[in-house]
Design a protein around this motif. Structure first.
Motif, PDB file in Angstrom:
ATOM      1  N   SER A 195      -8.830  -5.543   0.383  1.00 55.05           N
ATOM      2  CA  SER A 195      -8.400  -5.091   1.701  1.00 55.05           C
ATOM      3  C   SER A 195      -7.387  -6.044   2.327  1.00 55.05           C
ATOM      4  O   SER A 195      -7.337  -7.227   1.984  1.00 55.05           O
ATOM      5  CB  SER A 195      -9.629  -4.967   2.615  1.00 55.05           C
ATOM      6  OG  SER A 195      -9.266  -4.591   3.925  1.00 55.05           O
ATOM      7  N   ARG A 224     -10.397  -0.430  -6.307  1.00 53.85           N
ATOM      8  CA  ARG A 224     -10.455   0.269  -5.031  1.00 53.85           C
ATOM      9  C   ARG A 224      -9.805  -0.581  -3.939  1.00 53.85           C
ATOM     10  O   ARG A 224      -9.902  -1.799  -3.946  1.00 53.85           O
ATOM     11  CB  ARG A 224     -11.908   0.572  -4.650  1.00 53.85           C
ATOM     12  CG  ARG A 224     -12.593   1.531  -5.600  1.00 53.85           C
ATOM     13  CD  ARG A 224     -13.976   1.883  -5.100  1.00 53.85           C
ATOM     14  NE  ARG A 224     -14.634   2.824  -5.982  1.00 53.85           N
ATOM     15  CZ  ARG A 224     -15.771   3.451  -5.688  1.00 53.85           C
ATOM     16  NH1 ARG A 224     -16.372   3.214  -4.536  1.00 53.85           N
ATOM     17  NH2 ARG A 224     -16.296   4.300  -6.544  1.00 53.85           N
ATOM     18  N   TYR A 225      -9.178   0.104  -2.963  1.00 58.36           N
ATOM     19  CA  TYR A 225      -8.464  -0.603  -1.915  1.00 58.36           C
ATOM     20  C   TYR A 225      -8.831  -0.056  -0.533  1.00 58.36           C
ATOM     21  O   TYR A 225      -9.221   1.102  -0.376  1.00 58.36           O
ATOM     22  CB  TYR A 225      -6.947  -0.488  -2.118  1.00 58.36           C
ATOM     23  CG  TYR A 225      -6.500  -1.103  -3.419  1.00 58.36           C
ATOM     24  CD1 TYR A 225      -6.294  -2.473  -3.523  1.00 58.36           C
ATOM     25  CD2 TYR A 225      -6.320  -0.317  -4.558  1.00 58.36           C
ATOM     26  CE1 TYR A 225      -5.915  -3.047  -4.734  1.00 58.36           C
ATOM     27  CE2 TYR A 225      -5.944  -0.883  -5.757  1.00 58.36           C
ATOM     28  CZ  TYR A 225      -5.742  -2.243  -5.839  1.00 58.36           C
ATOM     29  OH  TYR A 225      -5.379  -2.805  -7.031  1.00 58.36           O
ATOM     30  N   ALA A 226      -8.676  -0.950   0.452  1.00 58.90           N
ATOM     31  CA  ALA A 226      -8.872  -0.587   1.852  1.00 58.90           C
ATOM     32  C   ALA A 226      -7.733  -1.199   2.661  1.00 58.90           C
ATOM     33  O   ALA A 226      -7.146  -2.209   2.272  1.00 58.90           O
ATOM     34  CB  ALA A 226     -10.216  -1.101   2.362  1.00 58.90           C
ATOM     35  N   TYR A 277     -13.858  -3.411  -2.951  1.00 58.50           N
ATOM     36  CA  TYR A 277     -12.586  -2.993  -2.366  1.00 58.50           C
ATOM     37  C   TYR A 277     -11.757  -4.246  -2.086  1.00 58.50           C
ATOM     38  O   TYR A 277     -12.292  -5.255  -1.609  1.00 58.50           O
ATOM     39  CB  TYR A 277     -12.790  -2.263  -1.041  1.00 58.50           C
ATOM     40  CG  TYR A 277     -13.611  -1.003  -1.102  1.00 58.50           C
ATOM     41  CD1 TYR A 277     -13.013   0.256  -1.073  1.00 58.50           C
ATOM     42  CD2 TYR A 277     -15.001  -1.061  -1.144  1.00 58.50           C
ATOM     43  CE1 TYR A 277     -13.774   1.420  -1.096  1.00 58.50           C
ATOM     44  CE2 TYR A 277     -15.770   0.093  -1.175  1.00 58.50           C
ATOM     45  CZ  TYR A 277     -15.151   1.326  -1.153  1.00 58.50           C
ATOM     46  OH  TYR A 277     -15.920   2.471  -1.168  1.00 58.50           O
ATOM     47  N   ILE A 308     -16.282  -5.818   0.305  1.00 59.67           N
ATOM     48  CA  ILE A 308     -14.891  -5.621   0.713  1.00 59.67           C
ATOM     49  C   ILE A 308     -14.281  -7.017   0.791  1.00 59.67           C
ATOM     50  O   ILE A 308     -14.777  -7.875   1.510  1.00 59.67           O
ATOM     51  CB  ILE A 308     -14.789  -4.925   2.079  1.00 59.67           C
ATOM     52  CG1 ILE A 308     -15.466  -3.556   2.050  1.00 59.67           C
ATOM     53  CG2 ILE A 308     -13.317  -4.784   2.495  1.00 59.67           C
ATOM     54  CD1 ILE A 308     -15.619  -2.924   3.422  1.00 59.67           C
TER      55      ILE A 308
END
Length: 277
Positions: free
Chosen positions: A171, A189-191, A169, A138
């Motif tokens: 973030s 992908r993201y957070a 991810y 992340i």
């Protein structure tokens, strides 16, 4: 049974210098599934991994990180203060409120293990490690200034370069920025990060184009509603708290509630708890 993610904050930062390759390697060796790292731009726009905007606390140098080129940063030892036994400093809202960054590391020097010179790593160095060992990450964008300078696009490009779109991810606490990135680069992908409780958290995070919520709860009772909302909308809920998620009692509570991941400075502890499930 679902796979619960063991996420090492800044690597195995309870026992090794934070955001160094050594801390990342030791985190995976201790059972971490992911490392959570902090990304910033250098003066020459190289993405490096550092929690702070200065190098004073974590290295034997001084000054703003973005005042140096990457080549200039390479001379500073990111294990310097850790090796000398200097404690980490609290931050965030201070003693009367939530402290975003407050824990005391335990140096392996006490066990007679010598810590090598450690440079501030580039994001590329970590991605190369992930490519070899199968790990994941992340990557938190720390600075609004860096975001405006295009660090999000630079991180996404590096993730693609290493073919790690399904294992990384991006973030941030800046939810609008994550939404904008998700529109421009939907293959990543993201957070999003939050402190407290979001209303209908899963629906909100999904609308941003993210698939993970990194949440720090002020009250443990807030977790139930957030878990239910995230489950309804297919969002992973990973919980962090600088001191509490380094303790067995709190982590056992989180596991009993059914979170999807725990962000900790002590991935060895979380690995032991997960083995007991």
């Amino acid at each position: 049974m679902k796979k619960i993610k063991n996420i090492a904050a800044m690597g195995f930062s309870l026992r090794y210098p934070e955001n160094t390759m050594l801390a990342y390697e030791r985190a995976f060796a201790a059972g971490a599934d992911l490392v959570e790292v902090d990304a910033r731009f250098t003066k020459d726009r190289i993405v490096v991994l550092s929690h702070d905007d200065s190098i004073d606390r974590t290295t034997d140098g001084i000054g703003r990180l973005d005042a140096y080129t990457y080549e200039e940063l390479r001379v500073f030892d990111a294990a310097g203060h850790f090796r000398s036994g200097a404690a980490f400093k609290p931050g965030g809202l201070g003693s009367r409120g939530f402290e975003h960054f407050s824990f005391t590391p335990v140096s392996d020097l006490q066990a007679g293990i010598d810590l090598p010179f450690s440079r501030i790593p580039r994001l590329e160095d970590l991605l190369a490690l992930l490519k070899i060992n199968g790990g994941a990450a992340i990557i938190e964008i720390k600075s609004r200034k860096d975001a405006e300078a295009g660090i999000g696009a630079a991180i996404c490009a590096l993730i693609r370069q290493y073919g790690l779109e399904d294992r990384c991810y991006v973030s941030s606490f800046d939810h609008e920025y994550i939404h904008a990135l998700s529109v421009k680069a939907p293959d990543i992908r993201y957070a999003v990060m939050f402190i407290g409780q979001l209303h209908d958290a899963g629906r909100y995070v999904k609308a941003l184009g993210a698939s993970m919520l990194q949440n720090s709860f002020l009250q443990i009772d807030d977790i139930t509603r957030t878990i239910r909302s995230c489950a309804r909308h297919g969002i992973e809920l990973c919980v962090w708290s600088p001191r509490r998620t380094d303790t067995a009692p709190y982590n056992r509570e989180l596991l009993a509630y059914g979170v999807d991941g725990i962000v900790t400075h002590d991935p060895g502890l979380v690995n032991t708890l997960l083995a007991d499930l």
